[in-house]
Design an enzyme around this catalytic site. Sequence first.
Site, PDB file in Angstrom:
ATOM      1  N   GLU A 168       9.787  26.556 -56.089  1.00  0.00           N
ATOM      2  CA  GLU A 168       8.415  26.523 -55.576  1.00  0.00           C
ATOM      3  C   GLU A 168       8.243  25.690 -54.300  1.00  0.00           C
ATOM      4  OE1 GLU A 168       5.632  25.498 -58.667  1.00  0.00           O
ATOM      5  OE2 GLU A 168       6.194  27.190 -59.909  1.00  0.00           O
ATOM      6  N   GLU A 363       9.672  31.062 -64.595  1.00  0.00           N
ATOM      7  CA  GLU A 363       8.745  30.199 -65.340  1.00  0.00           C
ATOM      8  C   GLU A 363       7.524  30.999 -65.728  1.00  0.00           C
ATOM      9  OE1 GLU A 363       7.456  26.462 -63.580  1.00  0.00           O
ATOM     10  OE2 GLU A 363       9.497  26.055 -62.897  1.00  0.00           O
TER      11      GLU A 363
HETATM   12  C1  FCB Z   1       5.301  24.737 -62.038  1.00  0.00           C
HETATM   13  C2  FCB Z   1       6.458  23.757 -61.932  1.00  0.00           C
HETATM   14  C3  FCB Z   1       6.912  23.203 -63.253  1.00  0.00           C
HETATM   15  C4  FCB Z   1       5.764  22.935 -64.199  1.00  0.00           C
HETATM   16  C5  FCB Z   1       4.836  24.127 -64.278  1.00  0.00           C
HETATM   17  C6  FCB Z   1       3.691  23.947 -65.225  1.00  0.00           C
HETATM   18  O1  FCB Z   1       4.601  24.754 -60.838  1.00  0.00           O
HETATM   19  O2  FCB Z   1       7.557  24.388 -61.301  1.00  0.00           O
HETATM   20  O3  FCB Z   1       7.703  22.068 -63.003  1.00  0.00           O
HETATM   21  O4  FCB Z   1       5.124  21.779 -63.844  1.00  0.00           O
HETATM   22  O5  FCB Z   1       4.348  24.432 -63.008  1.00  0.00           O
END
Ligand code: FCB
Length: 458
Positions: A168, A363
């Site tokens: 990110e 994620e």
């Molecule tokens: C993302 C991050 C991760 C976590 C989630 C909820 O942006 O990559 O580390 O904090 O959000």
Amino acid sequence: MTTTHLRFPTGFRWGTATAAYQIEGAAAEDGRTPSIWDTFSRIPGTVRNGDTGDIAADHYHRMHEDVALLRTLGVTDYRFSVAWPRVQPTGRGPALQKGLDFYRRLTDALRDAGIRPVATLYHWDLPQELENSGGWPIRATADRFAEFASLTAEALGDRVATWTTLNEPWCTAFLGYAAGIHAPGRTSPANALRAAHHLNLAHGRAVQALRAALPGESEISLTLNLHTLRPLTGSAADREALRRIDALGNRLFLDPVFHARLPEDLVRDTAAVTDWSFVEDGDLAAAAAPIDSLGVNYYAPTTVAAGRSETPSPWPTAENHVRFPRPPGPRTAMDWPVDAEGLYELLTRLRTELPGVPLMVTENGAAYEDYADPEGRVHDPERVAYLHGHLAAVHRAIADGGDVRGYFLWSLLDNFEWSYGYSKRFGIVHVDFATQRRTLKDSAHWYARVVAESSLPA
Ligand code: FCB
């Protein structure tokens, strides 16, 4: 009567994800030096309750217990990050053996458990010394990152299946250097844009360094938090607001990495704060070093409309043009909308815009107000519903012809949720931070069944 199950393709990779600073703790052990998050979290008012990652989920000392949890879940893959200040404490010079040894032990334990290690090289823990020298707004940090990638790949290349350069970069650049709500807490729109460019460059340089150091079959990737954007109305003004945010949130990363170019409209939009003269010949070609897959992190969509928003904003130069209305509907404990359709839309956009690029959901998950009941159970039906809906969206994207190779649930454990500290629980395993006791939530039992059957009950 037959129940319909949504079956995932053979070989679909099922994982969970974590990040070093959020779980490891042991912040001053075995030669680790402070990262920008150690420094930032100590500034009063930056992190809820004054929490820090000093101890976190104590994973550094409980690694074997946590790998045993992964084995119980039955996952095929595990995504973790390598702490730069543990492996190369000042961000320069030779690697520290003790730091590398931790990741050797972890990857050995994973491989003994039959779980594929997926390593992220940068999940936000820049060595403080590199921030002191200028951080991501300066070009030299991209060179340092390529060196770190090279050192780490030489040490762990024989045991890590998939490498992700950055997690990110939008958050690093814009939350860290424009909004100032993430480390290092700076609020300079110009520096945020410089940081974004140097992160793209760092990614490309690291890809080159990884290719040189790794065996041919290694997979190299990048994880982006792309934004699914919804205009509040179909008006021309709202669509123009969407275009601006799409440039800053999506195309600023996708265009350099996949097309070796910067979006022209973005360069125009941001002319008041930068002339982009820090982009040197060859940078964009370097950023576009070919990768094997794209990691997609998705939590919620963003609604945009013409208007003004508060400053300091994570959207440099858009604050006078765009506001972010609050859509109706269910929300998680982060106050983020629950909207699985947004994940389907994102995967579909990427299938269309980046044909031939395999995708991985690196994620996805949700925070809720979880607690262990007197019997020691953690009932989290909302999380199960969230995961079910989002996995069904992934399934639908695949059924449409999308090449989505895996899904990594965020997160294995409750952990240090950045500026929210320990107040937000994303884990499918509950952590009692006073005792470090781990308890599988209902969602963990549910996920284990999904993984075992590689299918979702309809
Ligand atoms: C993302 C991050 C991760 C976590 C989630 C909820 O942006 O990559 O580390 O904090 O959000």
